[in-house]
Design an enzyme around this catalytic site. Structure first.
Site, PDB file in Angstrom:
ATOM      1  N   HIS A 122       0.760  -1.149   0.114  1.00  0.00           N
ATOM      2  CA  HIS A 122      -0.030   0.073  -0.146  1.00  0.00           C
ATOM      3  C   HIS A 122       0.792   1.545   0.073  1.00  0.00           C
ATOM      4  O   HIS A 122       1.423   1.796   0.931  1.00  0.00           O
ATOM      5  CB  HIS A 122      -0.758   0.163   1.302  1.00  0.00           C
ATOM      6  CG  HIS A 122      -1.960   1.280   1.115  1.00  0.00           C
ATOM      7  ND1 HIS A 122      -3.141   1.114   1.740  1.00  0.00           N
ATOM      8  CD2 HIS A 122      -1.810   2.371   1.177  1.00  0.00           C
ATOM      9  CE1 HIS A 122      -3.999   2.207   1.574  1.00  0.00           C
ATOM     10  NE2 HIS A 122      -2.809   3.243   1.183  1.00  0.00           N
ATOM     11  N   HIS A 162       1.362   5.521  -2.037  1.00  0.00           N
ATOM     12  CA  HIS A 162       0.966   6.385  -2.911  1.00  0.00           C
ATOM     13  C   HIS A 162       2.262   6.987  -3.673  1.00  0.00           C
ATOM     14  O   HIS A 162       3.085   7.313  -2.934  1.00  0.00           O
ATOM     15  CB  HIS A 162       0.303   7.424  -2.314  1.00  0.00           C
ATOM     16  CG  HIS A 162      -1.023   6.919  -1.577  1.00  0.00           C
ATOM     17  ND1 HIS A 162      -2.404   6.856  -1.910  1.00  0.00           N
ATOM     18  CD2 HIS A 162      -0.993   6.497  -0.238  1.00  0.00           C
ATOM     19  CE1 HIS A 162      -2.986   6.353  -1.164  1.00  0.00           C
ATOM     20  NE2 HIS A 162      -2.435   6.188  -0.033  1.00  0.00           N
ATOM     21  N   LEU A 163       2.016   6.720  -4.938  1.00  0.00           N
ATOM     22  CA  LEU A 163       3.035   7.377  -5.833  1.00  0.00           C
ATOM     23  C   LEU A 163       2.864   8.873  -6.663  1.00  0.00           C
ATOM     24  O   LEU A 163       3.857   9.288  -7.161  1.00  0.00           O
ATOM     25  CB  LEU A 163       3.701   6.331  -6.723  1.00  0.00           C
ATOM     26  CG  LEU A 163       4.339   4.863  -6.206  1.00  0.00           C
ATOM     27  CD1 LEU A 163       4.696   3.984  -7.260  1.00  0.00           C
ATOM     28  CD2 LEU A 163       5.482   5.352  -5.241  1.00  0.00           C
ATOM     29  N   ARG A 164       1.455   8.974  -6.682  1.00  0.00           N
ATOM     30  CA  ARG A 164       0.961  10.213  -7.176  1.00  0.00           C
ATOM     31  C   ARG A 164       1.215  10.080  -8.821  1.00  0.00           C
ATOM     32  O   ARG A 164       1.342   9.300  -9.195  1.00  0.00           O
ATOM     33  CB  ARG A 164       1.692  11.504  -6.605  1.00  0.00           C
ATOM     34  CG  ARG A 164       1.652  11.553  -5.216  1.00  0.00           C
ATOM     35  CD  ARG A 164       0.186  11.544  -4.444  1.00  0.00           C
ATOM     36  NE  ARG A 164       0.254  12.041  -3.281  1.00  0.00           N
ATOM     37  CZ  ARG A 164      -0.623  11.637  -2.325  1.00  0.00           C
ATOM     38  NH1 ARG A 164      -1.834  10.650  -2.924  1.00  0.00           N
ATOM     39  NH2 ARG A 164      -0.573  11.868  -0.954  1.00  0.00           N
ATOM     40  N   ASN A 190      -5.570   6.611  -6.151  1.00  0.00           N
ATOM     41  CA  ASN A 190      -6.401   7.869  -5.880  1.00  0.00           C
ATOM     42  C   ASN A 190      -5.458   9.092  -6.373  1.00  0.00           C
ATOM     43  O   ASN A 190      -5.006  10.015  -5.605  1.00  0.00           O
ATOM     44  CB  ASN A 190      -6.477   7.960  -4.493  1.00  0.00           C
ATOM     45  CG  ASN A 190      -5.341   8.256  -3.479  1.00  0.00           C
ATOM     46  OD1 ASN A 190      -4.388   7.558  -3.927  1.00  0.00           O
ATOM     47  ND2 ASN A 190      -5.551   8.756  -2.492  1.00  0.00           N
ATOM     48  N   LYS A 202     -10.019  -1.093  -5.118  1.00  0.00           N
ATOM     49  CA  LYS A 202      -9.873  -0.185  -4.098  1.00  0.00           C
ATOM     50  C   LYS A 202     -11.476   0.461  -3.533  1.00  0.00           C
ATOM     51  O   LYS A 202     -11.870   1.154  -4.681  1.00  0.00           O
ATOM     52  CB  LYS A 202      -8.898   0.760  -4.230  1.00  0.00           C
ATOM     53  CG  LYS A 202      -8.683   1.697  -3.256  1.00  0.00           C
ATOM     54  CD  LYS A 202      -7.971   1.032  -1.609  1.00  0.00           C
ATOM     55  CE  LYS A 202      -7.961   1.963  -0.564  1.00  0.00           C
ATOM     56  NZ  LYS A 202      -6.836   2.357  -0.034  1.00  0.00           N
ATOM     57  N   HIS A 227     -10.470   1.209   2.179  1.00  0.00           N
ATOM     58  CA  HIS A 227      -9.995   2.432   3.320  1.00  0.00           C
ATOM     59  C   HIS A 227     -11.218   2.139   4.371  1.00  0.00           C
ATOM     60  O   HIS A 227     -12.447   2.757   4.096  1.00  0.00           O
ATOM     61  CB  HIS A 227     -10.052   3.662   2.562  1.00  0.00           C
ATOM     62  CG  HIS A 227      -9.641   4.821   3.414  1.00  0.00           C
ATOM     63  ND1 HIS A 227      -8.488   5.309   3.619  1.00  0.00           N
ATOM     64  CD2 HIS A 227     -10.175   5.228   4.517  1.00  0.00           C
ATOM     65  CE1 HIS A 227      -8.363   6.275   4.609  1.00  0.00           C
ATOM     66  NE2 HIS A 227      -9.661   6.199   5.354  1.00  0.00           N
ATOM     67  N   HIS A 252      -4.148  -0.025   6.145  1.00  0.00           N
ATOM     68  CA  HIS A 252      -3.634   0.718   7.263  1.00  0.00           C
ATOM     69  C   HIS A 252      -4.708   0.492   8.637  1.00  0.00           C
ATOM     70  O   HIS A 252      -5.108   1.488   9.077  1.00  0.00           O
ATOM     71  CB  HIS A 252      -3.659   2.232   6.694  1.00  0.00           C
ATOM     72  CG  HIS A 252      -4.637   2.585   5.875  1.00  0.00           C
ATOM     73  ND1 HIS A 252      -6.138   2.437   6.423  1.00  0.00           N
ATOM     74  CD2 HIS A 252      -4.418   3.215   4.896  1.00  0.00           C
ATOM     75  CE1 HIS A 252      -6.784   3.230   5.340  1.00  0.00           C
ATOM     76  NE2 HIS A 252      -5.932   3.607   4.385  1.00  0.00           N
ATOM     77  N   ASP A 294       1.689   2.954   3.501  1.00  0.00           N
ATOM     78  CA  ASP A 294       0.736   4.133   3.221  1.00  0.00           C
ATOM     79  C   ASP A 294       1.597   5.350   3.195  1.00  0.00           C
ATOM     80  O   ASP A 294       1.041   6.474   3.691  1.00  0.00           O
ATOM     81  CB  ASP A 294      -0.481   4.336   4.096  1.00  0.00           C
ATOM     82  CG  ASP A 294      -1.540   5.283   3.628  1.00  0.00           C
ATOM     83  OD1 ASP A 294      -1.580   5.413   2.648  1.00  0.00           O
ATOM     84  OD2 ASP A 294      -2.380   5.505   4.677  1.00  0.00           O
ATOM     85  N   HIS A 302       3.126  14.653   0.222  1.00  0.00           N
ATOM     86  CA  HIS A 302       2.239  15.892  -0.011  1.00  0.00           C
ATOM     87  C   HIS A 302       3.503  16.839  -0.237  1.00  0.00           C
ATOM     88  O   HIS A 302       4.233  16.908   0.817  1.00  0.00           O
ATOM     89  CB  HIS A 302       1.234  16.383   0.495  1.00  0.00           C
ATOM     90  CG  HIS A 302       0.034  15.272   1.003  1.00  0.00           C
ATOM     91  ND1 HIS A 302      -0.625  15.560  -0.266  1.00  0.00           N
ATOM     92  CD2 HIS A 302      -0.320  14.537   1.691  1.00  0.00           C
ATOM     93  CE1 HIS A 302      -1.898  14.705  -0.002  1.00  0.00           C
ATOM     94  NE2 HIS A 302      -1.700  13.930   0.988  1.00  0.00           N
TER      95      HIS A 302
HETATM   96  O1  DOR Z   1      -3.262   9.867   5.141  1.00  0.00           O
HETATM   97  C1  DOR Z   1      -3.796   9.292   4.026  1.00  0.00           C
HETATM   98  N1  DOR Z   1      -3.135   9.843   2.896  1.00  0.00           N
HETATM   99  N2  DOR Z   1      -4.536   8.149   4.026  1.00  0.00           N
HETATM  100  C2  DOR Z   1      -5.085   8.145   2.805  1.00  0.00           C
HETATM  101  O2  DOR Z   1      -6.160   7.053   3.135  1.00  0.00           O
HETATM  102  C3  DOR Z   1      -4.765   8.585   1.617  1.00  0.00           C
HETATM  103  C4  DOR Z   1      -3.522   9.196   1.629  1.00  0.00           C
HETATM  104  C5  DOR Z   1      -3.248  10.231   0.364  1.00  0.00           C
HETATM  105  O3  DOR Z   1      -3.417   9.851  -0.620  1.00  0.00           O
HETATM  106  O4  DOR Z   1      -2.722  11.193   0.817  1.00  0.00           O
HETATM  107 ZN    ZN Z   2      -3.292   5.196   1.499  1.00  0.00          ZN
END
Ligand code: DOR
Ligand code: ZN
Length: 348
Positions: A14, A16-18, A42, A99, A136, A174, A247, A251
């Site tokens: 799990h 996030h690579l954006r 996402n 998901k 989630h 998570h 996770d 950002h």
């Molecule tokens: O803290 C989080 N950030 N929880 C999530 O479920 C998504 C993730 C995000 O994509 O920033």
């Molecule tokens: Zn996540």
């Protein structure tokens, strides 16, 4: 004293690579250590079709630091998903899973599911194709306290899904509460990923003088010490129902510190396996790390265990405060703090 640990190469189930410059900057950290990852769908424009998933996979590979790295992509479920496209994606292994983001629970979940019944047709296909549902697990409801959302999701939503689709394999992503851990432990066809931060922080770390510390803010939020202890036990005690999922969610620093748009997400990719190693060592369970990082995940996903390995050595190092590249600047989780283990060489 043990100075080296060899591990079957881990997978991050799990992360996030954006997209865009962020993807370019962060992928190298996940691909340096892991053989596979589940890259969460996402993105700004969510991955809702197999065409988008294919393209996303190729883009990630382009920026990975390791030729063998394999990103796996789940389909982002929406109320009005194209079911034929979904089935094709699953049949051809373009989608590893699906998901479920309840609408508006976290970053980029606006297009998520507003009514569970609207995805029952998709879940039927998923169960038929023997693929997993990743959830989630937080109920999104206005006046529901942040700390009660996981339990409410389990009681009000997850139970319904499991009753309707008993053969469907589910990952409660998570997991953040003792209630969630117990639920996973006592039910069939359900497993959980555990992040480093949910095993390192409690709600006391979430607030500074009654204000949220943006760098410790994630969804689900970190919980009580009792929850943390329970999560540590679940991860460290050779329990096959729990596995690694960081996770890690980058950002840009500006978006983390702006009061108007406080984004949830903790970025731990730079030191992920080393953070886990520290936790396992603190629990006197370093020899149980491999089963959590490299074996339980593939077994639950019905995938082969990796045939490559990494070595962690006892070596003190300080996590840099930030990663910074071109326009990107992201705060590292635990930045400026000392870790005891470091990944050495990757035997491919
Ligand atoms: O803290 C989080 N950030 N929880 C999530 O479920 C998504 C993730 C995000 O994509 O920033
Ligand atoms: Zn996540």
């Amino acid at each position: 004293m043990q100075n080296n640990i060899n591990l079957i190469q881990p997978d991050d189930w799990h992360v996030h690579l954006r997209e865009g410059d962020m993807l370019k900057s962060v992928t190298q950290f996940t691909s340096r250590i892991n053989r596979r990852c589940i890259a969460m769908p996402n993105t700004k424009i969510p991955i809702t079709s197999f065409e988008k998933a294919k393209e996303y996979k190729e883009t990630i590979k382009k920026y990975s630091s390791n030729k063998n790295f394999e990103p796996l992509i789940p389909c982002y479920l929406t109320d009005d998903l194209d079911l034929e496209n979904f089935r094709i994606g699953l049949k051809n292994n373009i989608f590893i899973a699906a998901k479920l983001y309840p609408s508006n629970v976290t970053t980029n979940s606006k297009s998520g599911v507003t009514n569970l019944k609207s995805i029952y047709n998709a879940l039927e296909i998923l169960e038929d194709e023997n693929k997993l549902l990743l959830v989630h697990g937080e109920k999104s409801k206005k006046d529901l306290d942040l700390f009660d959302r996981e339990k409410a999701f389990i009681d009000d939503e997850l139970n319904n899904i499991r009753n309707k689709f008993p053969q469907l394999k589910i990952v409660l992503e998570h997991v953040s509460t003792e209630y969630g851990v117990n639920y996973i432990q006592t039910n069939n066809n359900i497993a959980g990923t555990i992040t480093p931060h949910h095993m390192m922080l409690t709600k006391d770390d979430l607030y500074i003088n009654n204000n949220i510390n943006p760098h410790h803010f994630c969804m689900p939020v970190v919980k009580t010490e009792k929850d943390l202890i329970c999560l540590r036990k679940a991860a460290c005690n050779n329990n096959s129902k729990f596995f690694l999922g960081t996770d890690s969610a980058p950002h840009h620093i500006d978006q983390k510190i702006s009061k108007e748009s406080l984004k949830p997400g903790i970025f731990s990719a730079v030191s992920s396996i080393e953070l886990y190693a520290n936790i396992f060592e603190e629990e006197s369970a370093i020899n149980n790390l491999e089963i959590f990082s490299s074996i339980n995940g593939p077994k639950f996903y019905n995938l082969p265990v990796n045939d490559t390995s990494i070595t962690l050595s006892k070596e003190e190092w300080i996590i840099p405060e930030f990663i910074a590249q071109n326009t990107i600047k992201v705060k590292n989780f635990f930045g400026g703090k000392k870790l005891n283990w470091k990944v050495q060489d990757l035997k491919v």
